[in-house]
Enzyme design. Structure first.
Site, PDB file in Angstrom:
ATOM      1  N   SER A 148       0.898  -1.401  -0.054  1.00 19.77           N
ATOM      2  CA  SER A 148       0.170   0.035   0.337  1.00 19.77           C
ATOM      3  C   SER A 148       0.647   1.164   0.020  1.00 19.77           C
ATOM      4  O   SER A 148       1.852   1.358   0.649  1.00 19.77           O
ATOM      5  CB  SER A 148      -0.737   0.027   1.210  1.00 19.77           C
ATOM      6  OG  SER A 148      -1.349   1.335   1.647  1.00 19.77           O
ATOM      7  N   GLU A 150       0.113   3.634   1.576  1.00 29.38           N
ATOM      8  CA  GLU A 150       0.317   4.144   2.960  1.00 29.38           C
ATOM      9  C   GLU A 150       1.452   3.902   3.846  1.00 29.38           C
ATOM     10  O   GLU A 150       1.964   4.654   4.532  1.00 29.38           O
ATOM     11  CB  GLU A 150      -0.993   3.274   3.781  1.00 29.38           C
ATOM     12  CG  GLU A 150      -1.386   3.968   5.138  1.00 29.38           C
ATOM     13  CD  GLU A 150      -2.058   5.203   5.505  1.00 29.38           C
ATOM     14  OE1 GLU A 150      -2.534   5.683   4.336  1.00 29.38           O
ATOM     15  OE2 GLU A 150      -1.764   5.588   6.371  1.00 29.38           O
ATOM     16  N   TYR A 171      -1.807  -0.058  10.710  1.00 25.65           N
ATOM     17  CA  TYR A 171      -2.040  -0.432   9.255  1.00 25.65           C
ATOM     18  C   TYR A 171      -0.770  -0.479   8.437  1.00 25.65           C
ATOM     19  O   TYR A 171      -0.239  -1.446   7.663  1.00 25.65           O
ATOM     20  CB  TYR A 171      -3.191   0.297   8.516  1.00 25.65           C
ATOM     21  CG  TYR A 171      -3.358  -0.117   7.056  1.00 25.65           C
ATOM     22  CD1 TYR A 171      -4.213  -1.387   6.891  1.00 25.65           C
ATOM     23  CD2 TYR A 171      -2.938   0.664   6.017  1.00 25.65           C
ATOM     24  CE1 TYR A 171      -4.411  -1.785   5.640  1.00 25.65           C
ATOM     25  CE2 TYR A 171      -3.155   0.160   4.774  1.00 25.65           C
ATOM     26  CZ  TYR A 171      -3.737  -0.863   4.448  1.00 25.65           C
ATOM     27  OH  TYR A 171      -3.915  -1.284   3.118  1.00 25.65           O
TER      28      TYR A 171
END
Ligand code: NAP
Ligand code: GDD
Length: 365
Positions: A148, A150, A171
């Site tokens: 990701s 992120e 996460y």
């Protein structure tokens, strides 16, 4: 190790974890269309959780239309190593797509351990199951890991494969562990394991607590007079938003390459949350500023402010170029959610009791 050539006797087999999610549903559709036998892991739930893939179900007693594959679902959970080993052995897949995750960033601050277990440890358990199976069976299993953007966290935009990772949430930390575990099995044991570092991608099937869908659901209901406003957190965060249907094509392309590798998948365009909201509201003839309210509980303890992907490598090596613009994406989502609101209103007007959509129902997500 060569990837087995598909034959009528043995169509290619894919195993998808997270098949009931947004990406899982688009990926299953893509692979079934290519003639794969698709196997998916589904969590047991007290209610039906397969609404995104129900249209792909085919009665096993009926013949398949020419060239189409079949979908088979298995109960399981990526935190259960035993079931992963058993399923990998029984299915004997050519390709495994690991999409399962507690994928909500805000929720990961509330449930860090659960998030690490599904995102990081779950991936390690699946990799071990695949490694053992490949060793015993001698057939290559190609692996895709859903990494990701992120993971870039606080690293300045634009980001590409060489940008350092600076994760800002449980996460992202879990995803980073899973990412490096995947790179490690490739380098240490020669597994054909690739990571797609995907920037945000959305669709009418997006979960309703992610910001784009939360906005387009609100647009639909406000347009139909069923709601007045939507409560949001940080409107200044900037994201590179693409269409999920385009992004699953990139996942498949990665596993068709001779050599496994990691790729950034993104559009190269960025909007702030505020700009996306203005776009979505304007498509329904509404003014965003009249309907957006602030609620601090949608803020994150640590925010990722600026994501913008440089997908040059995917363009040149995979030939991947996403056709859908953010304007087309917003249009698709708004049209879908206006239609959904129309159905809700018809039911309400016919006297059906709808579950009240209170702002608290999403638990601050
Ligand atoms: P999603 O809609 O939230 O779907 C997540 C899927 O994982 C669901 O099928 C969910 O099952 C399943 N799952 C969760 N915990 C599990 C567990 N312990 N065992 C088995 N299955 C489990 O996410 P998505 O948007 O499709 O994203 C797919 C993957 O890509 C995720 O790993 C996500 O983190 C990653 N990713 C997404 C984006 C994006 O912008 N969408 C960007 C980069 C990376 P239930 O249906 O039962 O909940
Ligand atoms: N969810 C949500 N709800 N986000 C809000 C809200 C709100 O009410 N108000 C503002 N935001 C802001 C968030 O603070 C964040 O900066 C941005 O909107 C996007 O939030 P999400 O849609 O929840 O997505 P995300 O970027 O945190 O995470 C998604 O993309 C990642 C890839 O970068 C998820 O799909 C992750 O699984 C994925 O890895």
């Amino acid at each position: 190790m060569p990837n087995p050539v598909p034959s009528p006797a043995r169509p290619r087999r894919a195993l998808i974890t997270g098949i009931t999610g947004q990406d899982g549903s688009y990926l299953a559709e893509l692979l079934i269309g290519k003639g794969y036998d698709v196997h998916g892991i589904v969590r047991r739930a007290s209610n039906f959780n397969t609404h995104r893939i129900d249209h792909l179900y085919h009665d096993p007693h009926e013949p398949l239309a020419g060239g189409r594959g079949r979908m088979t679902l298995h109960h399981g959970d990526v935190t259960d190593a035993n079931i992963l080993e058993r399923l990998v052995r029984a299915i004997d897949p050519d390709e495994v797509y690991n999409l399962a995750a507690q994928s909500h960033v805000r929720v990961s601050f509330e449930m860090p351990i659960h998030t690490y277990e599904s995102v990081a440890i779950g991936t390690c358990k699946l990799l071990e199951a695949i490694r053992d199976h490949q060793q015993v069976g001698g057939r290559q299993v190609r692996f895709y890991q859903a990494s990701s953007s992120e993971m870039y966290g606080a690293s300045p935009a634009p980001q590409n494969e060489a940008t350092p990772f600076r994760p800002r949430s449980p996460y992202a930390i879990g995803k980073l562990a899973a990412h490096w575990a995947t790179v490690n099995v490739r380098e240490a044991y020669g597994l054909h394991a690739s990571c797609g570092i995907l920037f945000n991608h959305e669709s009418p099937r997006r979960g309703e607590t992610f910001v784009t869908r939360k906005i387009t659901r609100a647009v639909g209901r406000i347009r139909l007079g069923m709601q007045d406003c939507v409560y949001l957190g940080n409107l200044d965060a900037r994201r590179d938003w693409g269409f999920a249907g385009d992004y699953v094509e990139a996942m498949w392309l990665m596993l068709q390459q001779e050599r496994a590798d990691d790729y950034v998948i993104a559009t190269g365009r960025q909007l702030s949350v505020r700009e996306f909201a203005e776009l979505a509201f304007s498509l329904a003839g509404l003014n965003a500023a009249d309907h957006i309210r602030h609620d601090a509980r949608y803020l994150r303890p640590a925010e990722v402010h600026d994501l913008l992907g440089d997908a040059s490598k995917a363009r040149s090596v995979l030939g991947w170029n996403p056709p859908t613009t953010v304007e087309q994406l917003a249009r698709m989502m708004v049209d879908h959610d206006i239609e959904m609101a129309q159905r809700e209103r018809t039911l309400r007007d016919a006297g059906h009791k709808l579950i009240e959509r209170r702002s608290g129902a999403s638990g601050g997500a």
